[in-house]
Enzyme design. Structure first.
Site, PDB file in Angstrom:
ATOM      1  N   HIS A 126      -5.064 -15.565  37.257  1.00  0.00           N
ATOM      2  CA  HIS A 126      -5.260 -14.179  36.865  1.00  0.00           C
ATOM      3  C   HIS A 126      -5.567 -13.264  38.043  1.00  0.00           C
ATOM      4  CE1 HIS A 126      -9.655 -14.385  37.512  1.00  0.00           C
ATOM      5  NE2 HIS A 126      -9.502 -15.647  37.133  1.00  0.00           N
ATOM      6  N   HIS A 135       7.181 -16.454  49.026  1.00  0.00           N
ATOM      7  CA  HIS A 135       7.669 -17.684  48.386  1.00  0.00           C
ATOM      8  C   HIS A 135       6.459 -18.574  48.104  1.00  0.00           C
ATOM      9  CE1 HIS A 135      10.780 -21.247  48.513  1.00  0.00           C
ATOM     10  NE2 HIS A 135       9.937 -21.334  47.499  1.00  0.00           N
TER      11      HIS A 135
END
Length: 203
Positions: A126, A135
């Site tokens: 979160h 990436h």
């Protein structure tokens, strides 16, 4: 839809598209230096003349090359691709050209920038902020409230504890455990993660 890049990463992008009930029909794959003629029966060509309304997805894992190509073809349409087996939480923002691979989890109130890769079974908890051209490699895990700067590579199986800020164009080595903030361009390896050198500044 056109794909740019005819290597192994392209195969996984095609798999994501196929798992989305063929939401896009792939016309061809563009690769300036192809080593194959086809991937899964789709022709690979060296170049193509695009129209402004064409849809392109950059199927290249290298962050710098992905940025270069997206700048060259900035007028085209770039979709968001999400594998049908990925889990996306409430109030997650994902910018254009980003792919979320199979088994990845992105939890609530996370923001992911453009042209990013969230690879197979990666976990983004979160309130993360993932900037453009990042990436996140397979099985990497970012705890809550982590910030990752532009162009950074989080290596396969790496772990980042909550609240850490990682700078731009960093490399976090495979299996590394990041316990504190990382400055721009740093290369971090080990458990606990330590800076061993710096990448050259991105041009």
């Amino acid at each position: 839809m056109y794909l740019f890049g005819g290597s192994g990463h392209c195969k996984v992008i095609i798999d994501v598209i196929k798992n989305n009930n063929n939401s896009y029909e792939i016309t061809s794959i563009i690769d300036e230096n192809p080593i194959l003629d086809k991937i899964f029966g789709i022709n690979i060509v060296r170049e193509i003349k695009f129209n402004d309304d064409d849809v392109l997805f950059i199927a290249i894992g290298n962050n710098k090359i992905r940025k270069k190509i997206s700048s060259k073809y900035s007028n085209l349409n770039y979709p968001v691709l999400i594998h049908s087996n990925a889990i996306i939480g409430i109030n997650v923002s994902i910018a254009h050209g980003t792919v979320i691979m199979a088994g990845a989890i992105v939890n609530p109130d996370t923001r992911i920038g453009k042209q990013c890769i969230v690879n197979t079974s990666a976990v983004i908890e979160h309130d993360n902020v993932i900037e453009d051209f990042v990436h996140i490699s397979p099985n990497a895990a970012l705890a809550g409230n982590v910030n990752v700067g532009e162009g950074t590579q989080i290596g396969i199986g790496a772990c980042v504890i909550q609240g850490v800020k990682i700078g731009k164009w960093c490399t976090i080595g495979a299996g590394s455990v990041v316990l504190k903030d990382v400055p721009d361009y740093a290369v971090v390896v080990g458990n606990p993660g330590k800076i061993i050198k710096y990448n050259q500044e991105h041009e």
